[in-house]
Design a protein around this motif. Structure first.
Motif, PDB file in Angstrom:
ATOM      1  N   THR A  93       0.832  -1.197   0.000  1.00 35.17           N
ATOM      2  CA  THR A  93       0.000   0.000   0.000  1.00 35.17           C
ATOM      3  C   THR A  93       0.865   1.245   0.000  1.00 35.17           C
ATOM      4  O   THR A  93       1.772   1.388   0.838  1.00 35.17           O
ATOM      5  CB  THR A  93      -0.932   0.012   1.225  1.00 35.17           C
ATOM      6  N   LEU A  94       0.575   2.137  -0.952  1.00 31.54           N
ATOM      7  CA  LEU A  94       1.298   3.400  -1.047  1.00 31.54           C
ATOM      8  C   LEU A  94       0.422   4.524  -0.520  1.00 31.54           C
ATOM      9  O   LEU A  94      -0.799   4.540  -0.772  1.00 31.54           O
ATOM     10  CB  LEU A  94       1.677   3.685  -2.503  1.00 31.54           C
ATOM     11  N   PRO A  95       0.981   5.455   0.215  1.00 32.02           N
ATOM     12  CA  PRO A  95       0.174   6.590   0.691  1.00 32.02           C
ATOM     13  C   PRO A  95      -0.293   7.441  -0.487  1.00 32.02           C
ATOM     14  O   PRO A  95       0.334   7.467  -1.555  1.00 32.02           O
ATOM     15  CB  PRO A  95       1.153   7.351   1.588  1.00 32.02           C
ATOM     16  N   GLY A  96      -1.389   8.104  -0.322  1.00 28.36           N
ATOM     17  CA  GLY A  96      -1.910   8.973  -1.374  1.00 28.36           C
ATOM     18  C   GLY A  96      -0.918  10.062  -1.730  1.00 28.36           C
ATOM     19  O   GLY A  96      -0.202  10.578  -0.862  1.00 28.36           O
ATOM     20  N   SER A  97      -0.884  10.415  -3.003  1.00 25.96           N
ATOM     21  CA  SER A  97       0.089  11.413  -3.460  1.00 25.96           C
ATOM     22  C   SER A  97      -0.208  12.786  -2.876  1.00 25.96           C
ATOM     23  O   SER A  97       0.683  13.610  -2.711  1.00 25.96           O
ATOM     24  CB  SER A  97       0.098  11.477  -4.988  1.00 25.96           C
ATOM     25  N   ARG A  99      -2.653  15.022   0.155  1.00 30.65           N
ATOM     26  CA  ARG A  99      -3.350  14.896   1.427  1.00 30.65           C
ATOM     27  C   ARG A  99      -4.844  14.670   1.187  1.00 30.65           C
ATOM     28  O   ARG A  99      -5.473  15.371   0.409  1.00 30.65           O
ATOM     29  CB  ARG A  99      -3.138  16.160   2.257  1.00 30.65           C
ATOM     30  N   GLU A 102      -6.985   8.670  -1.235  1.00 25.83           N
ATOM     31  CA  GLU A 102      -7.001   7.290  -0.759  1.00 25.83           C
ATOM     32  C   GLU A 102      -5.654   6.622  -1.043  1.00 25.83           C
ATOM     33  O   GLU A 102      -5.026   6.883  -2.079  1.00 25.83           O
ATOM     34  CB  GLU A 102      -8.104   6.505  -1.464  1.00 25.83           C
ATOM     35  N   PRO A 103      -5.182   5.773  -0.114  1.00 24.77           N
ATOM     36  CA  PRO A 103      -3.943   5.016  -0.383  1.00 24.77           C
ATOM     37  C   PRO A 103      -4.106   4.144  -1.622  1.00 24.77           C
ATOM     38  O   PRO A 103      -5.204   3.689  -1.946  1.00 24.77           O
ATOM     39  CB  PRO A 103      -3.769   4.165   0.883  1.00 24.77           C
ATOM     40  N   GLU A 104      -3.012   3.913  -2.293  1.00 22.06           N
ATOM     41  CA  GLU A 104      -3.025   3.112  -3.520  1.00 22.06           C
ATOM     42  C   GLU A 104      -2.428   1.737  -3.248  1.00 22.06           C
ATOM     43  O   GLU A 104      -1.379   1.614  -2.622  1.00 22.06           O
ATOM     44  CB  GLU A 104      -2.218   3.808  -4.616  1.00 22.06           C
ATOM     45  N   THR A 105      -3.098   0.709  -3.730  1.00 21.88           N
ATOM     46  CA  THR A 105      -2.614  -0.663  -3.564  1.00 21.88           C
ATOM     47  C   THR A 105      -1.950  -1.128  -4.852  1.00 21.88           C
ATOM     48  O   THR A 105      -2.518  -1.000  -5.944  1.00 21.88           O
ATOM     49  CB  THR A 105      -3.764  -1.624  -3.212  1.00 21.88           C
TER      50      THR A 105
END
Length: 227
Positions: A93-97, A99, A102-105
């Motif tokens: 899971t990557l944090p959203g680019s 603020r 949604e986080p990206e999987t």
């Protein structure tokens, strides 16, 4: 008559005491080493890909593995204990680019190839193929070895024993005695090869130009009789 025999026997026993007291033991160490050039290597290459869709990631890895198998086909019968059975697929899971996004999987797929070679002339051609395909690898000193390490270890041990024997003979000569039988002997350590100079290559355009020399070292502690 019996008394004389007993006294005579006692005199013989006492006469032997000085000779026995002169005998002794000496405990000393011996060292031996053998230098050698590694002639084999254990290798590991990994194909990896990342995508939003797991199927896309696995297909990219499969394509890389197909290229790899085609590239190494001229060397396949010279790759020992070859296996590519290590396959992984997982999500990260990557944090959203930004603020509040949604986080990206992402799906991460990988497949690892391991084998060893007994001919180091194959090393650079294999590294070049891996680099051209984009496989990941790390090549360090611990991956190089000699195909007859047991023979090298025994040779080093033989030299250590011979060294202990030579030292015993020297000590005995200084004491005007002779080196006798071995009372006990202890082998120290486990013959760990020591890299003296080693080239290292990583997953880039590097190739290996010099593997370097290693040394196997053995020591013994031995107790000898002095006659």
């Amino acid at each position: 008559m019996n008394i004389r025999k007993r006294v005579s026997g006692l005199g013989v026993a006492l006469a032997l005491v000085p000779a026995l007291s002169m005998a002794g033991e000496v405990t000393l160490s011996g060292e031996g080493s053998v230098r050698y050039q590694p002639d084999s290597a254990r290798l590991q290459f990994t194909a990896s890909a990342e995508h939003k869709m797991p199927q896309q990631a696995t297909e990219q890895v499969a394509a890389m593995m197909t290229q790899w198998r085609e590239a190494i086909s001229p060397y396949q019968d010279r790759l020992q204990d070859y296996t590519d059975a290590t396959v992984n697929l997982y999500n990260r899971t990557l944090p959203g680019s930004e603020r509040g996004n949604e986080p990206e999987t992402r799906a991460v797929a990988s497949q690892t190839v391991t084998f060893h070679i007994d001919d180091l002339s194959l090393l650079n051609p294999l590294l070049e193929q891996a680099q051209s395909i984009g496989l990941n690898y790390h090549l360090g000193p611990n991956q190089f070895f000699h195909s007859d390490e047991t023979g090298l270890e025994r040779e080093a041990l033989s030299k250590a024993i011979a060294d202990a024997q030579s030292r015993c003979e020297f000590v005995a000569q200084q004491l005007q005695q002779s080196c006798g039988d071995v009372v006990s002997i202890t082998i120290n350590g486990g013959f760990r090869p020591i890299p003296m100079m080693m080239a290292e290559a990583k997953g880039s355009a590097d190739t290996v130009s010099e593997v370097g020399v290693r040394e196997v070292h053995a020591t013994v502690n031995a107790t000898f009789e002095l006659d």
